[in-house]
Design an enzyme around this catalytic site. Structure first.
Site, PDB file in Angstrom:
ATOM      1  N   LYS A 131      95.485 139.907 103.578  1.00 50.67           N
ATOM      2  CA  LYS A 131      96.619 139.247 102.924  1.00 50.67           C
ATOM      3  C   LYS A 131      97.897 139.923 103.371  1.00 50.67           C
ATOM      4  O   LYS A 131      97.952 141.141 103.523  1.00 50.67           O
ATOM      5  CB  LYS A 131      96.499 139.368 101.399  1.00 50.67           C
ATOM      6  CG  LYS A 131      95.370 138.578 100.799  1.00 50.67           C
ATOM      7  CD  LYS A 131      95.399 138.710  99.299  1.00 50.67           C
ATOM      8  CE  LYS A 131      94.301 137.888  98.675  1.00 50.67           C
ATOM      9  NZ  LYS A 131      94.344 137.957  97.211  1.00 50.67           N
ATOM     10  N   HIS A 173      62.385 151.982  87.359  1.00 51.93           N
ATOM     11  CA  HIS A 173      62.180 152.370  85.963  1.00 51.93           C
ATOM     12  C   HIS A 173      61.717 151.177  85.136  1.00 51.93           C
ATOM     13  O   HIS A 173      62.166 150.060  85.337  1.00 51.93           O
ATOM     14  CB  HIS A 173      63.488 152.909  85.367  1.00 51.93           C
ATOM     15  CG  HIS A 173      63.921 154.208  85.959  1.00 51.93           C
ATOM     16  ND1 HIS A 173      63.572 155.415  85.419  1.00 51.93           N
ATOM     17  CD2 HIS A 173      64.665 154.478  87.051  1.00 51.93           C
ATOM     18  CE1 HIS A 173      64.088 156.381  86.144  1.00 51.93           C
ATOM     19  NE2 HIS A 173      64.761 155.836  87.151  1.00 51.93           N
ATOM     20  N   LYS A 180      63.243 141.803  99.460  1.00 51.24           N
ATOM     21  CA  LYS A 180      62.123 140.897  99.732  1.00 51.24           C
ATOM     22  C   LYS A 180      61.684 141.089 101.177  1.00 51.24           C
ATOM     23  O   LYS A 180      62.381 141.718 101.975  1.00 51.24           O
ATOM     24  CB  LYS A 180      62.492 139.445  99.432  1.00 51.24           C
ATOM     25  CG  LYS A 180      63.684 138.907 100.164  1.00 51.24           C
ATOM     26  CD  LYS A 180      63.985 137.496  99.673  1.00 51.24           C
ATOM     27  CE  LYS A 180      65.272 136.985 100.315  1.00 51.24           C
ATOM     28  NZ  LYS A 180      65.587 135.643  99.850  1.00 51.24           N
TER      29      LYS A 180
END
Length: 187
Positions: free
Chosen positions: A185, A115, A168
């Protein structure tokens, strides 16, 4: 009795699916398009295809099931031979080229546009787009939920790991992974 009715229902459902698929196949035969007669469609696909869209679909291409494919006016979708697509989104306003022997995994999304927006005042257009091109080489496999954005060229013999966002160019003979560190954890 239930078993017989169930079998009749399944046969009727399969017949309806075949009729829908046959009708949807016609969407790809627009003026100026070249579609090999071995091109196959699966079920439950959604198509938003303009009558002026162009297709170049080679032999043994399979667009399996649950895909969302949009090709707008003047858009061109090229798919090379022996390519398999399932549960993908392909949104083409310009040109998308997918090479030979490719596998587009579940959740793959390919966009050749984005857009337009302005900064001052900030606004994102709903109708105006920056249109580019996407080119995917031969022997490319996309893992689940890969996103390929506009103006990207992906080389030959490439694996795109699950969850990657490709913004890319990717060279030939590459594996792209979405590096995540899993941290555990103790409570």
């Amino acid at each position: 009795m239930k078993s017989v009715l169930g079998q009749i229902f399944l046969k009727l459902k399969n017949f309806v699916n075949l009729c829908v698929i046959s009708n949807q196949r016609k969407y790809f035969f627009t003026s100026g398009s070249q579609v090999h007669n071995s091109f196959k469609l699966g079920s439950d696909n959604f198509f938003d295809i303009s009558q002026s869209a162009k297709f170049d679909i080679a032999e043994n291409v399979m667009i399996n099931q649950s895909n969302f494919i949009t090709v707008k006016p003047n858009g061109k979708l090229i798919i090379g031979k022996n390519t398999y697509i399932t549960r993908a989104t392909i949104s083409c306003l310009g040109e998308i080229e997918i090479g030979e022997n490719c596998i587009l995994g579940e959740g793959t999304k390919i966009f050749d546009h984005n857009h337009q927006y302005t900064k001052e005042p900030f606004s994102v257009s709903k109708k105006d787009f920056n249109i580019g091109k996407v080119k995917i080489g031969n022997n490319v496999w996309t893992g689940a939920n890969v996103v390929i954005l506009k103006d990207v060229t992906i080389g030959n013999n490439v694996i795109l790991g699950a969850g990657c966002v490709i913004h890319k160019d990717v060279p030939d003979n590459s594996i792209i992974i979405n590096k995540q560190d899993q941290m555990i954890k103790n409570l």
